[in-house]
Design a protein around this motif. Structure first.
Motif, short mmCIF file in Angstrom:
data_model
loop_
_atom_site.label_atom_id
_atom_site.label_comp_id
_atom_site.label_asym_id
_atom_site.label_seq_id
_atom_site.Cartn_x
_atom_site.Cartn_y
_atom_site.Cartn_z
N GLU A 150 55.53 37.24 52.39
CA GLU A 150 54.72 36.63 51.34
C GLU A 150 53.57 35.82 51.91
OE1 GLU A 150 54.77 36.64 47.91
OE2 GLU A 150 56.08 38.37 48.15
N GLU A 153 50.74 38.20 52.63
CA GLU A 153 50.23 38.75 51.38
C GLU A 153 49.47 37.72 50.57
OE1 GLU A 153 53.36 40.73 49.28
OE2 GLU A 153 53.35 42.44 50.65
N ARG A 157 45.80 38.53 49.19
CA ARG A 157 45.43 38.40 47.77
C ARG A 157 44.19 37.53 47.61
NH1 ARG A 157 51.12 38.20 47.04
NH2 ARG A 157 51.08 35.92 47.16
N ASN A 278 46.63 48.94 47.39
CA ASN A 278 47.67 49.90 47.77
C ASN A 278 48.95 49.23 48.25
OD1 ASN A 278 46.78 52.88 47.77
ND2 ASN A 278 44.99 51.81 48.58
N ARG A 279 48.83 48.06 48.88
CA ARG A 279 49.98 47.48 49.58
C ARG A 279 50.45 46.15 49.02
NH1 ARG A 279 50.24 49.63 54.76
NH2 ARG A 279 52.18 48.46 54.94
N VAL A 280 49.63 45.49 48.22
CA VAL A 280 49.99 44.15 47.72
C VAL A 280 50.02 44.11 46.20
CG1 VAL A 280 49.36 41.70 47.72
CG2 VAL A 280 49.05 43.07 49.80
N PHE A 281 48.96 44.59 45.56
CA PHE A 281 48.92 44.65 44.09
C PHE A 281 49.58 45.95 43.66
CE2 PHE A 281 45.04 42.12 45.14
CZ PHE A 281 45.46 40.91 44.59
N TRP A 282 50.86 45.92 43.40
CA TRP A 282 51.62 47.15 43.16
C TRP A 282 51.29 47.82 41.84
CZ3 TRP A 282 53.41 48.39 47.62
CH2 TRP A 282 53.84 47.42 48.51
N ASN A 283 50.58 47.15 40.96
CA ASN A 283 50.27 47.73 39.64
C ASN A 283 48.82 48.17 39.52
OD1 ASN A 283 49.14 45.20 39.73
ND2 ASN A 283 49.68 44.63 37.64
N ARG A 284 48.15 48.42 40.66
CA ARG A 284 46.73 48.75 40.61
C ARG A 284 46.45 50.24 40.84
NH1 ARG A 284 43.76 43.80 41.21
NH2 ARG A 284 45.08 42.26 40.20
N GLN A 285 46.95 50.79 41.92
CA GLN A 285 46.54 52.14 42.33
C GLN A 285 47.71 52.86 42.97
OE1 GLN A 285 42.69 52.51 44.34
NE2 GLN A 285 43.62 53.86 45.86
N LEU A 286 47.94 54.11 42.55
CA LEU A 286 49.07 54.87 43.07
C LEU A 286 48.74 55.62 44.36
CD1 LEU A 286 50.54 56.36 39.74
CD2 LEU A 286 51.55 54.58 41.18
#
Length: 327
Positions: A150, A153, A157, A278-286
């Motif tokens: 964390e 990260e 962020r 891709n690696r921190v904001f898990w709800n942004r981009q697949l």
């Protein structure tokens, strides 16, 4: 004086058969880094219970676990916060006491994560005073090690999104005449800036009342960080000029943090925004790498530069697939 009061309470907790461990928290913890108490201080202790809880309850979310564990709790378990009367402590004032309470069998589950405040509390201000099996010390060590992810990260962020908030979002608020909102946005970013300072010293940011006071204890912080923070947090007017003044200080902080990261971490991602989505904001981009990112004209470019390439934007807008690369 205060430690003697707390030791008396700890001794009675340790006599309870359900108690697996007791940890003193805050300024009275002899192995902690805070080591500060005065007449206004609370007493803080953490009590870990070992209970015969059915395995199916241990898989629940904490809010559901607390509902279903009630029949298994001993009746002596106290309130979290209460006053120690002077008639019991021998002091001439009533001392607030906070008793943090946990079920050890639940806390050791992998899905149970401690928040940033809990991680800081146990990392920087805790003393294990009763732990006959060693399970409580082992639990704390495991949670802290997991929480180290964390720290990195938090910095990512900030660098991926904090500059956008401080510059663009606050600027949008000013353009709309919402100067107070712009200041609120900047306050949010500034809080993340101080969190990053601690993370870069491999520390969890403490509770807000200690955050700036403890800056001198960090391995790294920007020059005159506390004084510049005081200028950044000050709001003397709800107008565009005052927003711009605060923006300048906060953006400079972010630049210094990024410079520090690149100088000390050889694996620091070059395109911090793309890495973050891709690696921190898990709800942004697949997709880690989109078809648009495969276009020859954007190879090696950062997010801001890609957005200036019309064909890259076109591929995203028209939902192009890999076959369109060959056409």
């Amino acid at each position: 004086m205060l430690r003697a009061v707390l030791d008396d309470y700890v001794a009675r907790l340790a006599e309870k058969p359900e108690v697996a461990g007791v940890v003193i928290l805050g300024g009275l913890a002899r192995t902690g880094s805070r080591r500060f108490v005065d007449r206004t201080s609370d007493l803080d202790v953490s009590c870990f219970l070992s209970l015969p809880v059915p395995p199916e309850l241990l898989r629940l979310h904490i809010r559901d676990f607390l509902v279903h564990v009630q029949p298994y709790l001993p009746s002596w378990v106290p309130n979290f916060k209460f006053l120690v009367p002077g008639s019991f402590s021998g002091l001439d004032w009533d001392v607030p006491l906070n008793n943090h309470q946990h079920v050890l069998e639940y806390e050791i589950q992998e899905h149970v994560q401690w928040d940033w405040h809990a991680l800081e509390m146990y990392a920087n201000g805790s003393e294990v005073v009763y732990d006959p099996t060693g399970d409580v010390a082992k639990l704390i060590a495991q949670k802290l090690e997991t929480g180290r992810i964390e720290q990195r990260e938090a910095v990512i962020r900030l660098l991926a999104f904090g500059r956008v908030l401080a510059k663009d979002t606050a600027g949008q608020c000013v353009a709309r005449g919402h100067h107070a909102v712009a200041h609120d946005v900047l306050n949010e970013v500034l809080r993340e800036v101080t969190t990053a300072w601690y993370a870069l010293s491999d520390r969890f940011a403490p509770f807000v009342k200690w955050r700036i006071a403890n800056l001198p204890s960090l391995d790294w912080a920007p020059p005159d960080a506390a004084d510049r923070y005081a200028e950044a947090v000050r709001v003397s007017a709800n107008d565009a000029a005052e927003v711009r003044r605060r923006q300048g200080i906060i953006l400079a902080f972010i630049d210094e943090i990024e410079t520090r990261c690149r100088a000390t971490d050889p694996d620091w991602p070059q395109d911090i925004y793309s890495y973050a989505v891709n690696r921190v904001f898990w709800n942004r981009q697949l997709r880690a790498r989109t078809v648009a990112d495969m276009l020859p004209e954007v190879v090696g470019l950062h997010q801001d530069d890609k957005m200036r390439v019309e064909r890259w934007d076109e591929f995203n807008w028209l939902l192009r697939s890999e076959k369109d690369l060959r056409s």
